[in-house]
Enzyme design. Sequence first.
Site, PDB file in Angstrom:
ATOM      1  N   GLY A 172       5.020 -10.246   4.259  1.00 51.27           N
ATOM      2  CA  GLY A 172       5.810 -10.137   5.479  1.00 51.27           C
ATOM      3  C   GLY A 172       5.136 -10.793   6.673  1.00 51.27           C
ATOM      4  O   GLY A 172       3.924 -10.677   6.850  1.00 51.27           O
TER       5      GLY A 172
ATOM      6  N   MET B  14       0.841  -1.201   0.000  1.00 49.08           N
ATOM      7  CA  MET B  14       0.000   0.000   0.000  1.00 49.08           C
ATOM      8  C   MET B  14       0.874   1.248   0.000  1.00 49.08           C
ATOM      9  O   MET B  14       0.407   2.344   0.330  1.00 49.08           O
ATOM     10  CB  MET B  14      -0.938  -0.010   1.206  1.00 49.08           C
TER      11      MET B  14
ATOM     12  N   ARG C  37       2.539   3.014   9.097  1.00 49.24           N
ATOM     13  CA  ARG C  37       1.825   3.805  10.107  1.00 49.24           C
ATOM     14  C   ARG C  37       2.781   4.464  11.100  1.00 49.24           C
ATOM     15  O   ARG C  37       2.406   5.414  11.781  1.00 49.24           O
ATOM     16  CB  ARG C  37       0.799   2.948  10.844  1.00 49.24           C
TER      17      ARG C  37
ATOM     18  N   HIS D 200       9.254  -3.479   3.215  1.00 46.96           N
ATOM     19  CA  HIS D 200       8.787  -3.708   1.839  1.00 46.96           C
ATOM     20  C   HIS D 200       9.970  -4.044   0.936  1.00 46.96           C
ATOM     21  O   HIS D 200       9.894  -4.966   0.097  1.00 46.96           O
ATOM     22  CB  HIS D 200       8.114  -2.451   1.274  1.00 46.96           C
TER      23      HIS D 200
ATOM     24  N   HIS E 158       9.126   1.176   3.104  1.00 49.40           N
ATOM     25  CA  HIS E 158      10.258   1.191   4.045  1.00 49.40           C
ATOM     26  C   HIS E 158      11.070  -0.083   3.801  1.00 49.40           C
ATOM     27  O   HIS E 158      10.750  -0.876   2.893  1.00 49.40           O
ATOM     28  CB  HIS E 158       9.742   1.290   5.488  1.00 49.40           C
TER      29      HIS E 158
ATOM     30  N   LYS F  77       5.278  -9.774   9.503  1.00 48.29           N
ATOM     31  CA  LYS F  77       4.744  -8.673  10.319  1.00 48.29           C
ATOM     32  C   LYS F  77       3.212  -8.767  10.399  1.00 48.29           C
ATOM     33  O   LYS F  77       2.613  -8.501  11.423  1.00 48.29           O
ATOM     34  CB  LYS F  77       5.179  -7.356   9.672  1.00 48.29           C
TER      35      LYS F  77
ATOM     36  N   MET G 248       8.979  -2.221  11.480  1.00 48.21           N
ATOM     37  CA  MET G 248       8.749  -1.147  10.509  1.00 48.21           C
ATOM     38  C   MET G 248       7.318  -1.221  10.005  1.00 48.21           C
ATOM     39  O   MET G 248       6.792  -2.310   9.768  1.00 48.21           O
ATOM     40  CB  MET G 248       9.727  -1.273   9.351  1.00 48.21           C
ATOM     41  N   SER G 249       6.711  -0.070   9.858  1.00 49.78           N
ATOM     42  CA  SER G 249       5.329  -0.011   9.399  1.00 49.78           C
ATOM     43  C   SER G 249       5.089   1.368   8.795  1.00 49.78           C
ATOM     44  O   SER G 249       5.623   2.369   9.293  1.00 49.78           O
ATOM     45  CB  SER G 249       4.381  -0.228  10.588  1.00 49.78           C
TER      46      SER G 249
HETATM   47  P1  AMP Z   1       1.513  -2.912   3.472  1.00 48.81           P
HETATM   48  O1  AMP Z   1       2.069  -1.887   2.533  1.00 48.81           O
HETATM   49  O2  AMP Z   1       1.525  -2.509   4.884  1.00 48.81           O
HETATM   50  O3  AMP Z   1       0.202  -3.485   2.995  1.00 48.81           O
HETATM   51  O4  AMP Z   1       2.536  -4.126   3.404  1.00 48.81           O
HETATM   52  C1  AMP Z   1       2.880  -4.751   2.204  1.00 48.81           C
HETATM   53  C2  AMP Z   1       3.658  -5.991   2.508  1.00 48.81           C
HETATM   54  O5  AMP Z   1       4.843  -5.655   3.226  1.00 48.81           O
HETATM   55  C3  AMP Z   1       2.879  -6.982   3.396  1.00 48.81           C
HETATM   56  O6  AMP Z   1       3.127  -8.302   2.942  1.00 48.81           O
HETATM   57  C4  AMP Z   1       3.475  -6.738   4.747  1.00 48.81           C
HETATM   58  O7  AMP Z   1       3.388  -7.847   5.605  1.00 48.81           O
HETATM   59  C5  AMP Z   1       4.914  -6.439   4.404  1.00 48.81           C
HETATM   60  N1  AMP Z   1       5.555  -5.705   5.493  1.00 48.81           N
HETATM   61  C6  AMP Z   1       5.079  -4.598   6.119  1.00 48.81           C
HETATM   62  N2  AMP Z   1       5.912  -4.248   7.111  1.00 48.81           N
HETATM   63  C7  AMP Z   1       6.933  -5.148   7.126  1.00 48.81           C
HETATM   64  C8  AMP Z   1       8.101  -5.328   7.929  1.00 48.81           C
HETATM   65  N3  AMP Z   1       8.399  -4.511   8.924  1.00 48.81           N
HETATM   66  N4  AMP Z   1       8.913  -6.372   7.645  1.00 48.81           N
HETATM   67  C9  AMP Z   1       8.618  -7.220   6.621  1.00 48.81           C
HETATM   68  N5  AMP Z   1       7.528  -7.101   5.843  1.00 48.81           N
HETATM   69  C10 AMP Z   1       6.702  -6.088   6.078  1.00 48.81           C
END
Ligand code: AMP
Length: 280
Positions: A148, A30, A190, A37, A34, A150, A187-188
């Site tokens: 991830g 999304m 948010r 990703h 970081h 996470k 890492m997030s």
């Molecule tokens: P998102 O953009 O939050 O939807 O995350 C996209 C992908 O990145 C998802 O598969 C998450 O699980 C992964 N992800 C987010 N944060 C982390 C992290 N700190 N370490 C590894 N993978 C992550």
Amino acid sequence: MIIFKQAKPLNHYLEQEQKAGKKIGFVPTMGALHQGHLSLVSAARTDNTLTVCSIFVNPTQFNNAEDFKHYPVTVEKDLEQLVKAGCDILFLPGVKEIYPPGQPKKTYDLGLLENILEGSYRPGHFQGVCQVVDRLLDIIHPDNLYMGQKDFQQCMVVKKLLELAGKGNRIRLNILPTVRENGGLAMSSRNLRLNTSEKKLALSIFEELSLIQKEFPHQSISSLKHLAEEHLREKGFSVDYVEIASARDLHAPVQPGEPAVALIAASIGKIRLIDNLVLN
Ligand code: AMP
């Protein structure tokens, strides 16, 4: 890096590449990228000959309109990072490309996974996750999908989706370890919404998970959960759950000898954070 904004040309392009023998690795995101990703992009590059990343803030997986409204968007920076990371293709669709008007939204029988933990605190969230991932997989047809740890429950949901949609034997789901900041904060995207003192406070989630991991062989599950909840509340968190569950299917309580995972969801003010740690 080639950027596609429309589904059809991307689908056509990738079909040709696959016919020419390319192996496709896909990283759905999304945005507000970081190192977490980018670790997925790096793994996709290692295992495949073509790496595709998508950035789409999926409205159907937000159960909270405020959260959707404030979700960080940093497209320019994301593009730079993806180019640097060696991503070959970026899919940057608008809502109509993912959800063409007039097409009914699919629903998925996720069983227990839909109603526990994240599912219970974010009604409809995992249906939204399935809708977007199912659609992206139909467009991209990857050989490998990267997610991830996470988002532990999300990984299980997507595994189930692959089975339900009959894609499990064509697409391999690769789950990669959580990338953390110094001190352990997962890492997030948010985290961008946390100020300096909130970020410091957010470390407590990883500290509590680590304490549970250390004490898991010595203390009862209920006292470990209770202690962690109490510590977080004392520090000012609003705690949705501290759970210790089966790492296979998230059943709780975990049975003796089963692989276990501790999961926490807690908010600092309006920012809700989740994290988990496998215990054994
Ligand atoms: P998102 O953009 O939050 O939807 O995350 C996209 C992908 O990145 C998802 O598969 C998450 O699980 C992964 N992800 C987010 N944060 C982390 C992290 N700190 N370490 C590894 N993978 C992550």
